[in-house]
Design a protein around this motif. Structure first.
Motif, PDB file in Angstrom:
ATOM      1  N   ALA A   1       0.822  -1.213   0.000  1.00  0.00           N
ATOM      2  CA  ALA A   1       0.000   0.000   0.000  1.00  0.00           C
ATOM      3  C   ALA A   1       0.852   1.256   0.000  1.00  0.00           C
ATOM      4  CB  ALA A   1      -0.934  -0.005   1.210  1.00  0.00           C
ATOM      5  N   SER A   2       1.916   1.268   0.800  1.00  0.00           N
ATOM      6  CA  SER A   2       2.748   2.466   0.875  1.00  0.00           C
ATOM      7  C   SER A   2       3.437   2.750  -0.453  1.00  0.00           C
ATOM      8  CB  SER A   2       3.788   2.319   1.991  1.00  0.00           C
ATOM      9  OG  SER A   2       4.664   1.233   1.745  1.00  0.00           O
ATOM     10  N   ILE A   3       3.814   1.700  -1.171  1.00  0.00           N
ATOM     11  CA  ILE A   3       4.512   1.871  -2.447  1.00  0.00           C
ATOM     12  C   ILE A   3       3.549   2.215  -3.579  1.00  0.00           C
ATOM     13  CG2 ILE A   3       5.820   0.659  -4.242  1.00  0.00           C
ATOM     14  CD1 ILE A   3       7.505   1.500  -1.892  1.00  0.00           C
ATOM     15  N   THR A   4       2.430   1.514  -3.667  1.00  0.00           N
ATOM     16  CA  THR A   4       1.536   1.667  -4.825  1.00  0.00           C
ATOM     17  C   THR A   4       0.496   2.766  -4.649  1.00  0.00           C
ATOM     18  OG1 THR A   4      -0.067   0.045  -3.996  1.00  0.00           O
ATOM     19  CG2 THR A   4       1.773  -0.785  -5.338  1.00  0.00           C
ATOM     20  N   GLY A   5       0.181   3.142  -3.395  1.00  0.00           N
ATOM     21  CA  GLY A   5      -0.887   4.106  -3.183  1.00  0.00           C
ATOM     22  C   GLY A   5      -2.262   3.472  -3.232  1.00  0.00           C
ATOM     23  N   LEU A   6      -2.294   2.118  -3.141  1.00  0.00           N
ATOM     24  CA  LEU A   6      -3.561   1.387  -3.156  1.00  0.00           C
ATOM     25  C   LEU A   6      -3.635   0.479  -1.936  1.00  0.00           C
ATOM     26  CD1 LEU A   6      -3.738   0.344  -6.923  1.00  0.00           C
ATOM     27  CD2 LEU A   6      -5.104   2.105  -5.779  1.00  0.00           C
ATOM     28  N   PRO A   7      -4.726   0.520  -1.175  1.00  0.00           N
ATOM     29  CA  PRO A   7      -4.859  -0.361  -0.016  1.00  0.00           C
ATOM     30  C   PRO A   7      -4.820  -1.827  -0.430  1.00  0.00           C
ATOM     31  CG  PRO A   7      -6.531   1.362   0.015  1.00  0.00           C
ATOM     32  CD  PRO A   7      -5.882   1.419  -1.337  1.00  0.00           C
ATOM     33  N   ASP A   8      -4.287  -2.663   0.431  1.00  0.00           N
ATOM     34  CA  ASP A   8      -4.312  -4.104   0.202  1.00  0.00           C
ATOM     35  C   ASP A   8      -5.632  -4.640   0.745  1.00  0.00           C
ATOM     36  OD1 ASP A   8      -4.063  -6.841   0.192  1.00  0.00           O
ATOM     37  OD2 ASP A   8      -2.032  -6.879   0.982  1.00  0.00           O
TER      38      ASP A   8
ATOM     39  N   LYS B   1      -4.136   8.009   6.275  1.00  0.00           N
ATOM     40  CA  LYS B   1      -3.987   6.585   5.984  1.00  0.00           C
ATOM     41  C   LYS B   1      -2.677   6.324   5.253  1.00  0.00           C
ATOM     42  CE  LYS B   1      -7.061   7.504   2.089  1.00  0.00           C
ATOM     43  NZ  LYS B   1      -7.008   8.958   2.362  1.00  0.00           N
ATOM     44  N   LEU B   2      -2.314   5.061   5.171  1.00  0.00           N
ATOM     45  CA  LEU B   2      -1.003   4.660   4.679  1.00  0.00           C
ATOM     46  C   LEU B   2      -0.711   5.145   3.262  1.00  0.00           C
ATOM     47  CD1 LEU B   2       1.554   3.091   5.334  1.00  0.00           C
ATOM     48  CD2 LEU B   2       0.408   1.010   4.569  1.00  0.00           C
ATOM     49  N   VAL B   3      -1.712   5.157   2.391  1.00  0.00           N
ATOM     50  CA  VAL B   3      -1.460   5.550   1.003  1.00  0.00           C
ATOM     51  C   VAL B   3      -1.150   7.038   0.873  1.00  0.00           C
ATOM     52  CG1 VAL B   3      -2.830   3.672   0.036  1.00  0.00           C
ATOM     53  CG2 VAL B   3      -3.931   5.856   0.556  1.00  0.00           C
ATOM     54  N   ASP B   4      -1.250   7.783   1.982  1.00  0.00           N
ATOM     55  CA  ASP B   4      -0.981   9.224   1.936  1.00  0.00           C
ATOM     56  C   ASP B   4       0.502   9.568   2.106  1.00  0.00           C
ATOM     57  OD1 ASP B   4      -3.729   9.730   1.742  1.00  0.00           O
ATOM     58  OD2 ASP B   4      -3.966   9.823   3.920  1.00  0.00           O
ATOM     59  N   ILE B   5       1.329   8.600   2.500  1.00  0.00           N
ATOM     60  CA  ILE B   5       2.696   8.975   2.879  1.00  0.00           C
ATOM     61  C   ILE B   5       3.528   9.469   1.702  1.00  0.00           C
ATOM     62  CG2 ILE B   5       2.682   7.420   4.873  1.00  0.00           C
ATOM     63  CD1 ILE B   5       4.649   5.636   3.367  1.00  0.00           C
ATOM     64  N   PHE B   6       3.412   8.847   0.538  1.00  0.00           N
ATOM     65  CA  PHE B   6       4.226   9.290  -0.598  1.00  0.00           C
ATOM     66  C   PHE B   6       3.777  10.646  -1.146  1.00  0.00           C
ATOM     67  CE2 PHE B   6       6.796   5.512  -0.928  1.00  0.00           C
ATOM     68  CZ  PHE B   6       7.916   5.966  -1.632  1.00  0.00           C
ATOM     69  N   PRO B   7       2.470  10.881  -1.335  1.00  0.00           N
ATOM     70  CA  PRO B   7       2.062  12.224  -1.778  1.00  0.00           C
ATOM     71  C   PRO B   7       2.481  13.310  -0.790  1.00  0.00           C
ATOM     72  CG  PRO B   7       0.259  10.671  -2.061  1.00  0.00           C
ATOM     73  CD  PRO B   7       1.320   9.957  -1.287  1.00  0.00           C
TER      74      PRO B   7
ATOM     75  N   TYR C   1      -1.785   8.892  -9.392  1.00  0.00           N
ATOM     76  CA  TYR C   1      -2.811   8.166 -10.130  1.00  0.00           C
ATOM     77  C   TYR C   1      -3.726   7.353  -9.209  1.00  0.00           C
ATOM     78  CZ  TYR C   1       0.307   9.094 -14.099  1.00  0.00           C
ATOM     79  OH  TYR C   1       1.083   9.693 -15.048  1.00  0.00           O
ATOM     80  N   THR C   2      -3.467   7.375  -7.910  1.00  0.00           N
ATOM     81  CA  THR C   2      -4.212   6.467  -7.037  1.00  0.00           C
ATOM     82  C   THR C   2      -4.923   7.216  -5.907  1.00  0.00           C
ATOM     83  OG1 THR C   2      -2.097   5.986  -5.939  1.00  0.00           O
ATOM     84  CG2 THR C   2      -2.838   4.437  -7.606  1.00  0.00           C
ATOM     85  N   LEU C   3      -5.010   6.641  -4.711  1.00  0.00           N
ATOM     86  CA  LEU C   3      -5.914   7.145  -3.686  1.00  0.00           C
ATOM     87  C   LEU C   3      -5.252   7.962  -2.588  1.00  0.00           C
ATOM     88  CD1 LEU C   3      -8.192   3.993  -3.253  1.00  0.00           C
ATOM     89  CD2 LEU C   3      -8.586   6.011  -4.663  1.00  0.00           C
ATOM     90  N   GLY C   4      -3.937   8.094  -2.616  1.00  0.00           N
ATOM     91  CA  GLY C   4      -3.259   8.864  -1.588  1.00  0.00           C
ATOM     92  C   GLY C   4      -3.476  10.362  -1.758  1.00  0.00           C
ATOM     93  N   ARG C   5      -3.310  11.114  -0.647  1.00  0.00           N
ATOM     94  CA  ARG C   5      -3.497  12.565  -0.671  1.00  0.00           C
ATOM     95  C   ARG C   5      -2.353  13.235   0.072  1.00  0.00           C
ATOM     96  NH1 ARG C   5      -9.663  13.406   1.382  1.00  0.00           N
ATOM     97  NH2 ARG C   5      -9.624  15.218   0.017  1.00  0.00           N
ATOM     98  N   ASP C   6      -2.081  14.466  -0.330  1.00  0.00           N
ATOM     99  CA  ASP C   6      -1.101  15.283   0.379  1.00  0.00           C
ATOM    100  C   ASP C   6      -1.768  15.811   1.648  1.00  0.00           C
ATOM    101  OD1 ASP C   6       0.735  17.092   1.328  1.00  0.00           O
ATOM    102  OD2 ASP C   6       0.527  18.497  -0.351  1.00  0.00           O
TER     103      ASP C   6
END
Length: 667
Positions: free
Chosen positions: A330-337, A555-561, A574-579
């Motif tokens: 999830a952290s890498i792809t921006g998509l929850p598992d 949430k986890l997918v937010d860390i990279f943005p 392109y996915t679900l993460g947010r800044d």
């Protein structure tokens, strides 16, 4: 020496070799007529061929193994009984025929979709009439049937030739030698199937080493790949439900409502003149409940407590799934598992994603872990999605002092990581690194002492004291204390090596480990079963952000943005993460994948409420997170229940959709 080997042993290995040659021939056919490997570096092609041959050997052994057992058990009697001859003929003809059919379908499938045959191809059977008609109209099926008949006849003749060749002189041997040959053959077959001298066996994920999809596809063996992906054959997207809930997720993420589009381009008008380094550190089994900063009474993490006070931190940060592999994915792809079968990283059909990590232009990209990247097929997630990524794993460090099943311990991992980062800093090369810790995990292999660190001994603490902190064992308490020491020591090394000032350090837990009753908590998270998802997330970068605590749901997918925006690096999400630092993102939520009421379920946290629904029985519940009780209030809050249900369904179906519709464009 060769003459002393029993004929039935020679027969076994002759047939395995024949199957191996046959499969390699089919690989060569694919290479000549289907593989698009123009302008591919020679070393990548050579590596793909090497991996492919290893896969082919594994397939040859697995194919012959059932018959090999019969031969080994019957030994010299195998050539005296005509029943065995018929069994061998039928089995091998069918084996060659099935392998041929697999490859023929694979050739057509690849020509059609540019991917090797996988379990998703079974979807064509849902409308067999149309699929068979397409097959008949697109390919010379009748000529093919004739060709297969001729091939079967040739194979039969060859099988009989090999059988007769070794049946002419079938010497008898003593029982002790039979046992020796039986054991040696099984051992050789086992090694051929394992096909690796490392801690992990040869797996499909190793084929995904190249940024070029055509190279990865060529390395795969379609038969093995089909069965590897078979466990995930039912995991797909419900397009109708996705379209139904797209307006909900679009409104939530500020996406266009008139068209399905998840692309969010982030451009910075005034980027930093000197590119900051970004270092992501995954804190194994570290939940908020294990840390004294968040209320644990045992002073378990004094060093990280101090670091958090000097950092940007998020008090309501949650991982989607309580497992390391799920959190890495999830952290890498921006998509929850949200895979029901094992983890998303193990699903070969969804690891190909467009991710932010790959967009760090001009950066050296690195992944560090103490063990093997073959674990949970994580190698495929990283290597197939991140161009020019360098993986440092067990066996590739200057010092390889294996501590336990997870490889080298965190002290050595941080030390070895620092060596690489220091060299890059001295060369003036910016870097983005992902460091995956592991020592704070069973079996909690903690050293007797390490610099200033000393573990607590059994005679120094009472069991009731451990229970006050919710720890299951002294090893668990020492595990978080050792991680605490290593995190602080890593930052000290960064200062000594010179890259601390120009770096953004992103620390996050992957999930909380199992604990006893958490009586010190002043909320209902533990009773609701969601406390295991609540983990620390803090960004330590004194030169780039001020110290503050943010209490918005994250949430986890937010860390990279978030980290990439903080570094002012242009990217497309392109996915679900947010800044999380974007002041316009005030309508935040946390999406969870949990176990509830004896089955898989999903949940969402928003505006002080938690809503969950089971996947099969659709049992739903709504709880207030602002009261230390677990009363279901969905009947009392129908409007909120409806809103939360829509958002939950939107997250779930959008994630499933993006698994299969966020693929990288072919290069």
């Amino acid at each position: 020496m060769f003459q002393k080997i029993p004929n039935y042993i020679k027969y076994i290995f002759t047939n395995v070799f024949s199957l191996f040659v046959f499969v390699v021939f089919l690989r060569g056919f694919f290479y000549l007529f289907f593989a698009d490997l123009e302008n591919i570096p020679t070393e990548e092609i050579q590596k793909a061929i090497s991996l492919g041959i290893r896969f082919d050997l594994k397939l040859a052994i697995l194919t012959f193994f059932p018959l090999a057992l019969i031969v080994l058990i019957s030994n010299y009697r195998f050539f005296k009984n005509s029943v065995y001859k018929r069994i061998a003929a039928i089995y091998l003809v069918l084996a060659y025929l099935i392998l041929t059919l697999f490859y023929l379908f694979d050739f057509g499938y690849y020509e059609y979709l540019a991917i090797r045959l996988d379990a998703s191809s079974l979807r064509f059977l849902s409308n067999f009439k149309i699929s068979s008609q397409v097959l008949l109209e697109s390919y010379p099926v009748y000529k093919g049937v004739l060709g297969l008949s001729i091939l079967s006849f040739i194979i039969y003749k060859y099988i009989m030739f090999v059988y007769d060749l070794f049946s002419k002189t079938s010497q008898e041997i003593i029982k002790k030698l039979k046992a020796v040959f039986f054991i040696l053959t099984i051992l050789l077959f086992s090694f051929g199937i394992y096909n690796s001298i490392t801690y992990y066996p040869l797996r499909w994920s190793e084929a995904f080493f190249s940024k070029k999809n055509s190279v990865n596809q060529f390395a795969l063996n379609p038969v093995l790949y089909f069965f590897d992906s078979f466990a995930f054959r039912s995991e797909g997207a419900d397009i109708e439900k996705f379209k139904l809930y797209y307006p909900v997720i679009a409104k939530h993420l500020n996406l266009p409502l008139d068209t399905i589009n998840f692309t969010k381009k982030i451009i910075f008008k005034e980027p930093y003149k000197e590119k900051p380094n970004v270092v992501f550190v995954m804190l194994e089994s570290t939940g908020t409940a294990t840390m004294s900063y968040y209320g644990n009474p045992l002073n378990s993490s004094p060093k990280m407590d101090s670091i958090i006070k000097e950092s940007l931190s998020f008090s309501k940060f949650y991982v989607h799934k309580p497992g390391t592999a799920g959190s890495v994915f999830a952290s890498i792809t921006g998509l929850p598992d949200i895979e029901d079968v094992k983890t998303a990283s193990r699903n070969p059909m969804i690891i190909d994603q467009r991710i932010i990590f790959d967009q760090y232009k001009g950066y050296e990209k690195l992944y560090f872990l103490g063990g093997s990247a073959n674990w949970a097929n994580i190698r495929g997630v990283f290597q197939s999605n991140i161009k020019d990524l360098k993986i440092y794993e067990e066996g590739s460090f200057e010092e390889n002092n294996r501590a336990d099943v997870w490889g080298i311990d965190d002290y050595d991992l941080f030390k070895e990581s620092d060596k690489k980062l220091k060299k890059l800093h001295e060369k003036g090369k910016p870097f983005v690194a992902y460091i995956q810790t592991a020592t704070n995990h069973m079996p909690f292999t903690i050293p007797d002492n390490k610099e200033s660190f000393r573990p607590i001994l059994e005679n120094e603490i009472k069991e009731e004291t451990l229970l006050k902190g919710g720890f299951r064992s002294l090893g668990q308490l020492n595990g978080i204390r050792y991680l605490d020491f290593n995190v602080a020591r890593f930052l000290e090394r960064a200062k000594e090596s010179g890259y601390y000032e120009n770096s953004i350090f992103v620390f996050f837990g992957d999930h909380r480990g199992g604990m006893k009753k958490l009586n010190f908590l002043k909320n209902n998270e533990d009773d609701l079963g969601i406390q295991v998802h609540h983990v620390p997330f803090f960004i330590h970068a004194p030169n780039y952000t001020k110290a503050q605590e943010i209490d918005k749901y994250a949430k986890l997918v937010d860390i990279f943005p978030t980290a990439t925006s903080l570094a002012k690096i242009d990217y497309t999400n392109y996915t679900l993460g947010r800044d999380l630092l974007d002041t316009t993102n005030i309508n935040t939520a946390a999406f969870l994948y949990i176990q509830s009421k004896g089955e898989k379920a999903v949940g969402v946290m928003k505006d002080g409420f938690y809503y969950e629904k089971t996947n099969i029985s659709k049992k739903a519940s709504l709880f207030s997170l602002e009261a230390n009780i677990t009363k279901d209030i969905k009947l009392n809050k129908p409007n909120i229940t409806q809103q939360m249900d829509s958002l939950l369904s939107a997250y779930y179906h959008t994630t499933k959709y993006l698994y299969f519709n966020n693929k990288k464009k072919s290069e």
